[in-house]
Design an enzyme around this catalytic site. Sequence first.
Site, mmCIF file in Angstrom:
data_model
loop_
_atom_site.group_PDB
_atom_site.id
_atom_site.type_symbol
_atom_site.label_atom_id
_atom_site.label_comp_id
_atom_site.label_asym_id
_atom_site.label_seq_id
_atom_site.Cartn_x
_atom_site.Cartn_y
_atom_site.Cartn_z
ATOM 1 N NE ARG A 142 0.776 2.786 -1.101
ATOM 2 C CZ ARG A 142 -0.365 2.210 -1.448
ATOM 3 N NH1 ARG A 142 -0.598 1.905 -2.723
ATOM 4 N NH2 ARG A 142 -1.287 1.947 -0.561
ATOM 5 C CE1 TYR A 145 0.485 -2.432 -1.510
ATOM 6 C CE2 TYR A 145 1.570 -0.634 -0.344
ATOM 7 C CZ TYR A 145 0.465 -1.451 -0.529
ATOM 8 O OH TYR A 145 -0.646 -1.309 0.247
ATOM 9 C CD GLU A 185 -10.663 -8.019 -4.987
ATOM 10 O OE1 GLU A 185 -11.451 -8.980 -5.057
ATOM 11 O OE2 GLU A 185 -10.421 -7.409 -3.937
ATOM 12 C CG HIS A 244 -5.705 -6.585 -3.631
ATOM 13 N ND1 HIS A 244 -6.067 -5.269 -3.730
ATOM 14 C CD2 HIS A 244 -6.853 -7.309 -3.621
ATOM 15 C CE1 HIS A 244 -7.379 -5.194 -3.764
ATOM 16 N NE2 HIS A 244 -7.883 -6.420 -3.714
ATOM 17 N NE ARG A 298 -0.685 -4.566 3.978
ATOM 18 C CZ ARG A 298 -0.706 -3.500 3.159
ATOM 19 N NH1 ARG A 298 -1.092 -3.637 1.891
ATOM 20 N NH2 ARG A 298 -0.342 -2.319 3.606
ATOM 21 C CB ALA A 301 -7.435 2.313 0.103
ATOM 22 N N PRO A 305 -6.108 4.313 -6.568
ATOM 23 C CG PRO A 305 -7.308 4.608 -4.613
ATOM 24 C CD PRO A 305 -7.433 4.054 -5.996
ATOM 25 C CG ASN A 306 -2.574 6.234 -2.442
ATOM 26 O OD1 ASN A 306 -2.237 7.419 -2.543
ATOM 27 N ND2 ASN A 306 -3.582 5.839 -1.689
ATOM 28 C CG ASN A 315 -4.323 -2.940 -7.076
ATOM 29 O OD1 ASN A 315 -5.077 -2.654 -6.148
ATOM 30 N ND2 ASN A 315 -3.035 -3.221 -6.903
HETATM 31 C C1 DQA Z 1 -3.430 -2.929 -2.602
HETATM 32 C C2 DQA Z 1 -3.885 -3.259 -1.174
HETATM 33 C C3 DQA Z 1 -4.789 -2.148 -0.635
HETATM 34 O O1 DQA Z 1 -5.189 -2.463 0.686
HETATM 35 C C4 DQA Z 1 -4.030 -0.860 -0.593
HETATM 36 O O2 DQA Z 1 -4.862 0.180 -0.124
HETATM 37 C C5 DQA Z 1 -3.411 -0.503 -1.897
HETATM 38 C C6 DQA Z 1 -2.785 -1.549 -2.686
HETATM 39 C C7 DQA Z 1 -2.402 -3.941 -3.127
HETATM 40 O O3 DQA Z 1 -2.135 -3.930 -4.313
HETATM 41 O O4 DQA Z 1 -1.860 -4.736 -2.347
HETATM 42 O O5 DQA Z 1 -3.354 0.660 -2.276
HETATM 43 O O6 DQA Z 1 -4.555 -2.954 -3.459
#
Ligand code: DQA
Length: 372
Positions: free
Chosen positions: A18, A23, A98, A100, A107, A77, A10-11, A74
Site C-alpha cells: 500500500r 508507508y 498512538e 502513525h 498530509r 483512518a 484498518p488497511n 496505530n
Molecule cells: C496511518 C495514517 C492514517 O491517516 C491512515 O489512514 C492509515 C495509516 C499511518 O500509520 O500513517 O491507515 O495511521
Amino acid sequence: MDRYLILNGPNLNLLGTRDPHTYGSQTLADVEDACRSWGAELGVQIETAQSNHEGALIDTLHDARLVYDGIVFNPGAYTHTSYALHDAIDAIGIPTVEIHISNVAEREEWRQKSVVRPACVATIYGRGTDGYRAAIRHLFHRSEWPAEVVRYADHADGVMDVRRPATEDRRVGVVLVHGGFWRHMWTRDIMDGLAVDLARRGFHSANVEYRRLRTGGGWPVTVHDVTQAIEHFRTTANLESLAVVGHSAGGHLALMAQAGATSPYLPVSLGGVLDMEHALAEDIGGGAPRAFLGGASPADASPIVHAAAGETVVVHGTADDRVPVAQARRYADVNDQCEYIELEGVGHFEFLERSDPAWMRVVEVLTRRLQT
Ligand code: DQA
C-alpha cells in the site's frame, strides 16, 4: 517482565504494497518481527494483533485489560473519526501510545485531527516504521522509572517529564532538551532513556518539550519556551546546581536559553548546532535553520555570537554526519571558558544510547561539574 500489545487498525495489513512512498516497503509481518526484537532488547514481551473492523479493535482493547502493561496502537483512518476507540482506550486504563507511520501533520487536513489522542499517553508520527521502536521504548522508560508530567506553560507543548532520584539529599538537576532540527515530529521521547539514567544516578531530571516548527515554535519562541521550562524546574525542584543538556538542535537551545535565565546554569551541547550562519550556509538539516529563523538574521540566533562567554561544555563526535564537528570547533575557539570534548569516530546519535561510551563521557562530566 512487561508485556506490550502492538495493535494495528484498518488497511495496515496491506503494508508493503500500500502506497510504499508513504508507508514504506516493510510488510506488517516485517514490522511485527521488528517489534518483537526491539522488545527483546529491553526484556519486554511483545504480542501483535491487527483488524480492519472497529468493533473487533474495541474487543481487543477490552481483552487487553489485566493482560498488557502497555499498548502501541496505530488506529489507521479510525484515528480521525472513532470516538468509540477513544473511549475504549480511556476505559481500559492501559498506557497507550498512538503511532502513525506517515507524517500525518503534513498530509490532508482530515488526517491532522486525531480523536484518540487525548486518551493516549504519547503520539509518535512521521518517523516511518521506526516509530514503533520509539513507542515501545517510551512505554518501557515510563514503566522503569515513572515521571511526573509537569506543566510549565499554558500551551500543548508546555510540559516536561520530571523524574526524582531515589534519595533526594542532593539538590542537583539536569534538564534535557531534545533535538530533531526543531521539527514537530521529534518529541522528548528520544531522551527518555537518558532521563531515567540520570535519575538512577542521583540527579533530578526534567525532559522538556517545547513548541517546534508548525506547532507555534521557531525563533525566538522556542528559546523562550526552554528558558521558561528551566526556570520552572529549578524553582519547583529547589535545585542548587543545574546543567541543561541539549542534543543537536537542543544543544542550540540549551545555550541560547541562558540569555533569559535568572541565574546561571551549565549549558552542555551534544552534537549541537552552535553556529547558525554556517548551518544556514551549509544547509544542514535539510533547510531546518532557514525554517527556524523565519527571516530573522542567523547572527541573532547563533550561540557562537550570543552565548560565547561563560562556562559551557561542548561535546561533539568527529564522525557526526548531521551537524559537522567544525561547528563545535569554531565555538570552542571563541569561548575560553568552554570545556571542549571531541570524541574520535563518534557520530550524531550515540549520545542518545545510555549504554554508549559517548553518553558515559557526558555522565562523567556532569558528575564532576555538578558536585555540590
Ligand atoms: C496511518 C495514517 C492514517 O491517516 C491512515 O489512514 C492509515 C495509516 C499511518 O500509520 O500513517 O491507515 O495511521
